[in-house]
Structure formats: structure tokens, C-alpha cells
Design an enzyme around this catalytic site. Structure first.
Site, PDB file in Angstrom:
ATOM      1  N   LYS A  65       0.768  -1.119  -0.034  1.00 12.11           N
ATOM      2  CA  LYS A  65       0.013   0.006  -0.045  1.00 12.11           C
ATOM      3  C   LYS A  65       1.083   1.330  -0.070  1.00 12.11           C
ATOM      4  CE  LYS A  65      -1.791   3.109   2.574  1.00 12.11           C
ATOM      5  NZ  LYS A  65      -1.688   4.297   1.718  1.00 12.11           N
TER       6      LYS A  65
ATOM      7  N   GLU B 246       9.961   1.758  10.583  1.00 10.89           N
ATOM      8  CA  GLU B 246      10.965   2.666  10.417  1.00 10.89           C
ATOM      9  C   GLU B 246      10.328   4.155  10.419  1.00 10.89           C
ATOM     10  OE1 GLU B 246      12.939   5.472   9.332  1.00 10.89           O
ATOM     11  OE2 GLU B 246      12.966   4.416   7.202  1.00 10.89           O
TER      12      GLU B 246
ATOM     13  N   CYS C 247      13.407  10.980   7.007  1.00  9.39           N
ATOM     14  CA  CYS C 247      13.540  10.682   8.400  1.00  9.39           C
ATOM     15  C   CYS C 247      14.775  10.842   8.973  1.00  9.39           C
ATOM     16  CB  CYS C 247      13.226   9.244   8.596  1.00  9.39           C
ATOM     17  SG  CYS C 247      14.265   8.165   7.536  1.00  9.39           S
TER      18      CYS C 247
ATOM     19  N   GLU D 117       9.496  16.390  15.160  1.00 10.65           N
ATOM     20  CA  GLU D 117       9.980  16.198  13.697  1.00 10.65           C
ATOM     21  C   GLU D 117       9.213  16.935  13.083  1.00 10.65           C
ATOM     22  OE1 GLU D 117       9.005  12.502  11.403  1.00 10.65           O
ATOM     23  OE2 GLU D 117      11.083  12.454  10.989  1.00 10.65           O
TER      24      GLU D 117
HETATM   25  P1  NDP Z   1       2.238   8.522   7.528  1.00 16.44           P
HETATM   26  O1  NDP Z   1       3.094   7.909   8.537  1.00 16.44           O
HETATM   27  O2  NDP Z   1       0.350   8.850   7.944  1.00 16.44           O
HETATM   28  O3  NDP Z   1       2.048   7.799   6.150  1.00 16.44           O
HETATM   29  C1  NDP Z   1       2.923   6.662   5.945  1.00 16.44           C
HETATM   30  C2  NDP Z   1       2.026   5.541   5.467  1.00 16.44           C
HETATM   31  O4  NDP Z   1       1.227   5.152   6.357  1.00 16.44           O
HETATM   32  C3  NDP Z   1       1.150   6.139   4.029  1.00 16.44           C
HETATM   33  O5  NDP Z   1       0.969   5.217   3.007  1.00 16.44           O
HETATM   34  C4  NDP Z   1      -0.260   6.476   4.769  1.00 16.44           C
HETATM   35  O6  NDP Z   1      -1.379   6.186   3.963  1.00 16.44           O
HETATM   36  C5  NDP Z   1      -0.132   5.221   5.733  1.00 16.44           C
HETATM   37  N1  NDP Z   1      -1.180   5.276   6.558  1.00 16.44           N
HETATM   38  C6  NDP Z   1      -1.811   6.330   7.363  1.00 16.44           C
HETATM   39  N2  NDP Z   1      -2.533   5.929   8.408  1.00 16.44           N
HETATM   40  C7  NDP Z   1      -3.004   4.637   8.291  1.00 16.44           C
HETATM   41  C8  NDP Z   1      -3.524   3.478   9.057  1.00 16.44           C
HETATM   42  N3  NDP Z   1      -4.299   3.967   9.893  1.00 16.44           N
HETATM   43  N4  NDP Z   1      -3.197   2.436   8.677  1.00 16.44           N
HETATM   44  C9  NDP Z   1      -2.399   1.985   7.824  1.00 16.44           C
HETATM   45  N5  NDP Z   1      -1.550   2.883   7.071  1.00 16.44           N
HETATM   46  C10 NDP Z   1      -2.106   4.092   7.205  1.00 16.44           C
HETATM   47  O7  NDP Z   1       2.692  10.048   7.277  1.00 16.44           O
HETATM   48  P2  NDP Z   1       2.244  11.428   6.659  1.00 16.44           P
HETATM   49  O8  NDP Z   1       2.040  11.344   5.446  1.00 16.44           O
HETATM   50  O9  NDP Z   1       0.737  11.658   7.368  1.00 16.44           O
HETATM   51  O10 NDP Z   1       3.039  12.444   7.292  1.00 16.44           O
HETATM   52  C11 NDP Z   1       3.046  12.555   8.765  1.00 16.44           C
HETATM   53  C12 NDP Z   1       4.516  12.874   9.262  1.00 16.44           C
HETATM   54  O11 NDP Z   1       5.142  11.612   9.370  1.00 16.44           O
HETATM   55  C13 NDP Z   1       5.359  13.879   8.584  1.00 16.44           C
HETATM   56  O12 NDP Z   1       5.200  15.147   8.860  1.00 16.44           O
HETATM   57  C14 NDP Z   1       6.629  13.109   8.897  1.00 16.44           C
HETATM   58  O13 NDP Z   1       7.230  13.879  10.136  1.00 16.44           O
HETATM   59  C15 NDP Z   1       6.561  11.727   9.196  1.00 16.44           C
HETATM   60  N6  NDP Z   1       6.954  10.906   8.008  1.00 16.44           N
HETATM   61  C16 NDP Z   1       7.671  10.046   8.272  1.00 16.44           C
HETATM   62  C17 NDP Z   1       8.647   9.583   7.278  1.00 16.44           C
HETATM   63  C18 NDP Z   1       9.834   8.546   7.265  1.00 16.44           C
HETATM   64  O14 NDP Z   1      10.370   8.463   6.293  1.00 16.44           O
HETATM   65  N7  NDP Z   1      10.010   8.341   8.515  1.00 16.44           N
HETATM   66  C19 NDP Z   1       7.903   9.730   5.786  1.00 16.44           C
HETATM   67  C20 NDP Z   1       6.562  10.232   6.038  1.00 16.44           C
HETATM   68  C21 NDP Z   1       6.293  10.898   6.952  1.00 16.44           C
HETATM   69  P3  NDP Z   1      -1.961   7.575   3.218  1.00 16.44           P
HETATM   70  O15 NDP Z   1      -0.959   8.717   3.288  1.00 16.44           O
HETATM   71  O16 NDP Z   1      -1.942   7.070   1.829  1.00 16.44           O
HETATM   72  O17 NDP Z   1      -3.219   7.725   3.931  1.00 16.44           O
END
Ligand code: NDP
Length: 496
Positions: free
Chosen positions: A177, A252, A286, A387
Site C-alpha cells: 500500500k 522505520e 527521516c 519532527e
Molecule cells: P503517515 O505515517 O501517515 O503515512 C505513511 C503511510 O502510512 C502512508 O502510506 C499512509 O497512507 C499510511 N497510513 C496512514 N494511516 C494509516 C493507517 N491508519 N493504517 C495503515 N496505514 C496508514 O505520514 P504522513 O504522510 O501523514 O506524514 C506525517 C508525518 O510523518 C510527517 O510530517 C513526518 O513527520 C512523518 N513521516 C516520516 C517518514 C519517514 O520516512 N520516517 C515518511 C513520511 C512521513 P496515506 O497517506 O495514503 O493515507
């Protein structure tokens, strides 16, 4: 002409979403939609999981030995290599990262496939010198089953391949996903998996929102493990969901990584390292070195150097090789970063560079933020603890080594740390004392398929890359074979 439509890839077939609903994927440079991705629902996700489960238990895939799986992964690596430039263009259009970085990243991507292809048939069990004369005992490493992978928008294919390559090398099947903001490259990648000739159901992609399809994946009883990269809050939610069926997880998550500069460091190099830690990828990584810890006696001189380089950063079209800072990938993320600029100012941090959205003509309607540097930051401020995931650097000064270590470790995260010093004794001592899964000394933001990557503390669970990663997609089994002519007393456990 309408926008390109992608379809789900389930059981080796291209399928429209069952409710025929699509999501517009927005190009962050133009702030305009450029393609449509399926808005999947539980029904689509269930089909993909069932297909992956069937592929794991029946048909060609479970019969294939590890050498054959390795050969198939190598073939996929060759195909990805031929299409690297195309994949890079898709990723840049979808997430706004620089073509210079994404082109290099996509050309490097096959290395994970080659590395785990080679490792596939080198996973060996052992014959144990068991302490019972009439017993033969050996261990096997077996795959877990269906792996559910959930990936974010910042490096969509790189973060997927870290999961996919060891998972398939180990003999699992895979349901991906991708982030709803950047799913296009996953579908382009699926075309290459199809071309490589993987059996149907081994690799599946279903797009949609976290709530609609992500939750279905994490809660499904046929999924053996969730491999996730993303935000810490989402990671915690996934961990709880996975607990229902005791799924294995690797997470991660985020970071608030320190880049620590001592007075004896090569200051020109350190300044470049600080820039690469926070302004590369527009700070949306990250591993962003979002806290600069600098020794007090060189604070002003060093900050001046960093500001001078940051001021020269060219912003604009991420598809131009000249651009150095691109847009923020998503509108919610853009708004989140802007809100942190207000938080930092209200907390009393001093803005010495940027501090606002970018309105340069070359930024057009895109979601751009000026490279921003705050000084006078105290490690307890939210800007030092939370973050931001954007081009925002917090500068904190320290008196001595003890204080540097204390400040570096005094956050909930522990993903990475940078250390700039010419003193080898200090480099070695501090590498051990820093609570981080990766420590870079006199370098920053470098990765390899060979080197395990992951977080201490709330930065995650498990490791990706390197030999360890494949064991996170395997489980050991012990086999006992008796050569005794008689079964001894059946009423007591056999210990002798
Ligand atoms: P998320 O953690 O929400 O998104 C990462 C993935 O998780 C996406 O595919 C998202 O789907 C999915 N996801 C969201 N909610 C659920 C759920 N309930 N069950 C299963 N999967 C889920 O990141 P955001 O895009 O909202 O970003 C928020 C913050 O996270 C950023 O500001 C940053 O601080 C951090 N982040 C960290 C990353 C890293 O590399 N460690 C990468 C991205 C963000 P979808 O978005 O399609 O709904």
C-alpha cells in the site's frame, strides 16, 4: 486529453478499483493534478491479500527454490536498471524531489535486488550437536507468509525495495500500500515485476488512504508481517493493530537527528554536511539532521558559514538538474511546516534565514518553503523535540563533550546522528555513546544496501538492509528426528 489512470495490480492482473473511485495525484511543483490513482477499499485490499496468500501456499512460487528466486530477483534488477530514468521522472513529478537525487537513487535501486538475490540461497540452517545420542536435530529458516508493506511519500520506491527485496528473497509474498500522495511509481514498478515473470499474486499493489486500505491490511488475519515506513503516530497505531493477530512488525519511523560539530572539525566540510542533512530533499527525510549542535566557541563563525551556503540554494523546478531545493511533497506537509515556523518564533527562537513560504518567481504555484535556520534554540523547545520534516534547522550550542552527548540523546527519537571532529578518540567514544541506529562521522546522509538501517528508541523497530534484514522475513524451525528403537517413558518430558 484526460489524466493517465492507474489500476491496481492484483494476482498478476490490472484491476480498476471496485468502487470505480480515483484520487488525483498532485504535482507539488505545479500544485496541479497530473494522474489518477485508484481509491481502493477493503474489498480491493482483501482480494490482494487473498491472492498473495494463495501464491504463498500453492502454485509455482512455493515450489521455486532459493536459487531460482534469486535468479528472478536479479532479472528484475536488470529490468529496473533499464527503466531507472523513467521511474525517476515519475517520482519527481509525483513527489517533487530533485531529479539529480532521484535519478541517482533509481539507478542504485537494483543493488538491493542483486544483494538479496545473492543472499537468497546462502541462508543456511545448522545441524546441532544435540545432547541426546539417539536424536538428530537441525534448523531451517522458513518464510513468514504474506508481507504487508506500507510506504510513505518521501522516497516511495527506495523504501519499498528495502522491504520487497529481502521479503521475496526469503520466499514470502507481498502486498504494497503506497502513500496516496505518491502511488504512481509503485504501479510503474509493478509493470516491471510483470515483465520479469513473477508468478501471479507474489507482488500486489493496492492504493488508497491509510484508513480505508491501510487498516484492512494491518488488521487482516492472513497477513503475517507489516513492514512500515512513515510517521511515528501512524507507526504506533499500526503496532496496536498488528497486535490483534500478533503479526510481526518492522517500523522505520521519524527522527530528530543531531549533527554535532566540534571546534576541531574541518569546518568547511561540516558546513556542507549540515546543509546536506537538512536542506537536501527539502528536509523531508527521516534522517534529516534537523538539530545542529555546535560547540559554543565556534557558534557564530560556523552558523555564518552554514547560512552563507544555504543562501545560495537554487529553488525551482525539481526536474531541472540545476535546482537544489524543491517543493514540499504534500499540501498537508507544507501547512505543517509553516505551522512549525510560527511555533518556533513564538517559542523565542531567532530566525536568521528564511522563516516563511518561498515566493520566488521560479517557485511558481508550488509548495515551497524558504530554507530556514533558527538560532537561540533550547533543546526543550518543540522545534528541537518534534519532527518537522521540512527545511528547518534548529541550532543549539554546547559547552563540552558531555553536554553535546546529553543534548543529542535527549529526544524520544534515535534514528541517526552526525559527528564532525578531527579527533579520532572522540569520534570513537561518541559513536558508542550516541543513541542512534546510524552514526556518521565526518559525513552525513549516506546509505548502502549492505549496511543495516533503523532506529533506536521511538525511531522504530527492526532493521532494513544488510544481512540482518532477511532474517526479519524468516522464522527458524527446529526439526528433531529420533533414531531410538524404543520411545522412552511417555509420562515425562524427554530431557536426557
Ligand atoms: P503517515 O505515517 O501517515 O503515512 C505513511 C503511510 O502510512 C502512508 O502510506 C499512509 O497512507 C499510511 N497510513 C496512514 N494511516 C494509516 C493507517 N491508519 N493504517 C495503515 N496505514 C496508514 O505520514 P504522513 O504522510 O501523514 O506524514 C506525517 C508525518 O510523518 C510527517 O510530517 C513526518 O513527520 C512523518 N513521516 C516520516 C517518514 C519517514 O520516512 N520516517 C515518511 C513520511 C512521513 P496515506 O497517506 O495514503 O493515507
Amino acid at each position: 486529453m484526460g489524466l493517465p489512470h492507474y489500476q491496481h495490480y492484483i494476482n498478476g492482473k490490472w484491476c480498476p478499483p471496485s468502487n470505480n473511485d480515483f484520487i488525483e495525484s498532485i504535482n507539488p511543483y505545479t500544485a496541479k493534478p497530473w494522474c489518477l490513482i485508484p481509491r481502493g477499499n477493503a474489498n480491493d485490499m482483501n482480494q490482494a491479500i487473498e491472492a498473495a496468500h494463495l501464491a504463498f501456499t500453492q502454485g509455482e512460487w512455493p515450489k521455486m527454490n532459493a536459487t531460482a528466486r534469486g535468479a528472478l530477483l536479479r532479472k528484475l534488477g536488470d529490468i529496473v536498471s533499464q527503466h531507472a530514468e523513467h521511474l525517476a521522472q515519475i517520482e519527481v513529478t509525483d513527489n517533487g524531489k530533485l531529479i539529480a537525487e532521484m535519478s541517482a537513487q533509481l539507478h542504485y535501486l537494483p543493488q538491493w535486488l542483486y544483494y538479496y538475490a545473492g543472499l537468497a540461497d546462502k541462508i543456511e540452517g545448522q545441524v546441532l550437536p544435540i545432547d541426546k545420542a539417539d536424536m538428530f536435530n537441525f534448523t531451517l529458516y522458513e518464510p513468514l507468509g504474506v508481507i504487508g508493506a506500507i510506504t510513505p511519500w518521501n522516497s516511495p520506491l527506495l523504501l519499498m525495495i528495502w522491504k520487497l527485496a529481502p521479503a521475496l528473497a526469503a520466499g514470502n509474498t507481498f502486498v504494497l500500500k503506497p502513500s496516496e500522495f505518491t502511488s504512481a511509481s509503485a504501479f510503474e514498478f509493478a509493470k516491471l515485476v510483470e515483465q520479469a515473470g513473477f508468478p501471479p499474486g507474489v507482488f500486489n499493489v493496492v492504493s488508497g488512504t491509510g484508513q480505508e486500505v491501510g487498516d484492512t491490511l494491518t488488521a487482516h488475519p492472513l497477513v503475517a508481517k507489516i513492514a512500515f515506513t512513515g510517521g511515528t503516530q501512524t507507526g504506533k497505531h499500526i503496532y496496536q493493530q498488528a497486535a490483534t493477530h500478533l503479526k510481526k512488525v518492522s517500523l522505520e519511523l521519524g527522527g530528530k537527528s543531531p549533527n554535532i560539530v566540534f571546534k576541531e572539525a574541518h569546518l568547511e566540510n561540516a558546513a556542507k554536511g549540515v546543509i546536506s542533512g537538512i536542506f537536501a530533499a527539502t528536509g523531508q527525510t527521516c534522517i534529516a539532521g534537523s538539530r545542529l549542535l555546535v560547540e559554543k566557541s565556534i557558534h557564530d563563525e560556523f552558523v555564518e558559514k552554514v547560512v552563507a551556503i544555504a543562501k545560495t540554494a537554487k529553488m525551482g523546478n525539481p526536474l531541472s538538474y540545476e535546482t537544489q531545493v524543491g517543493p514540499v511533497t504534500t499540501k498537508p506537509q507544507y501547512e505543517k511546516i509553516l505551522s512549525y515556523l510560527d511555533i518556533a518564533k513564538a517559542e523565542g527562537a531567532k530566525c536568521v534565514l528564511g522563516g516563511s513560504k518561498a515566493t520566488r518567481p521560479e517557485c511558481g504555484d508550488g509548495w515551497f518553503i524558504e530554507p530556514t535556520i533558527f538560532t537561540s534554540v533550547n533543546n526543550n523547545m518543540r522545534i528541537a523535540q518534534e519532527e518537522v520534516f521540512g527545511p528547518v534547522l534548529s541550532v543549539i550550542s554546547f559547552e563540552d563533550e558531555e553536554e553535546a552527548v546529553y543534548l543529542a540523546n535527549n529526544v524520544i527519537y534515535g534514528l541517526a546522528a552526525g559527528l564532525w571532529t578531527q579527533n579520532m578518540q572522540r569520534a570513537l567514544n561518541l559513536s558508542k555513546r550516541l543513541q542512534a541506529g546510524t552514526v556518521w562521522v565526518n559525513t552525513y546522509r549516506t546509505l548502502s544496501f549492505m549496511s543495516p538501517f533503523g532506529g533506536y528508541k521511538q525511531s522504530g523497530i527492526g532493521r532494513e538492509s544488510g544481512q540482518e534484514a532477511i532474517y526479519q522475513y524468516l522464522q527458524p524451525k527446529c526439526v528433531w528426528i529420533s533414531t531410538a528403537t524404543e520411545v522412552p517413558n511417555p509420562f515425562i518430558m524427554r530431557l536426557k
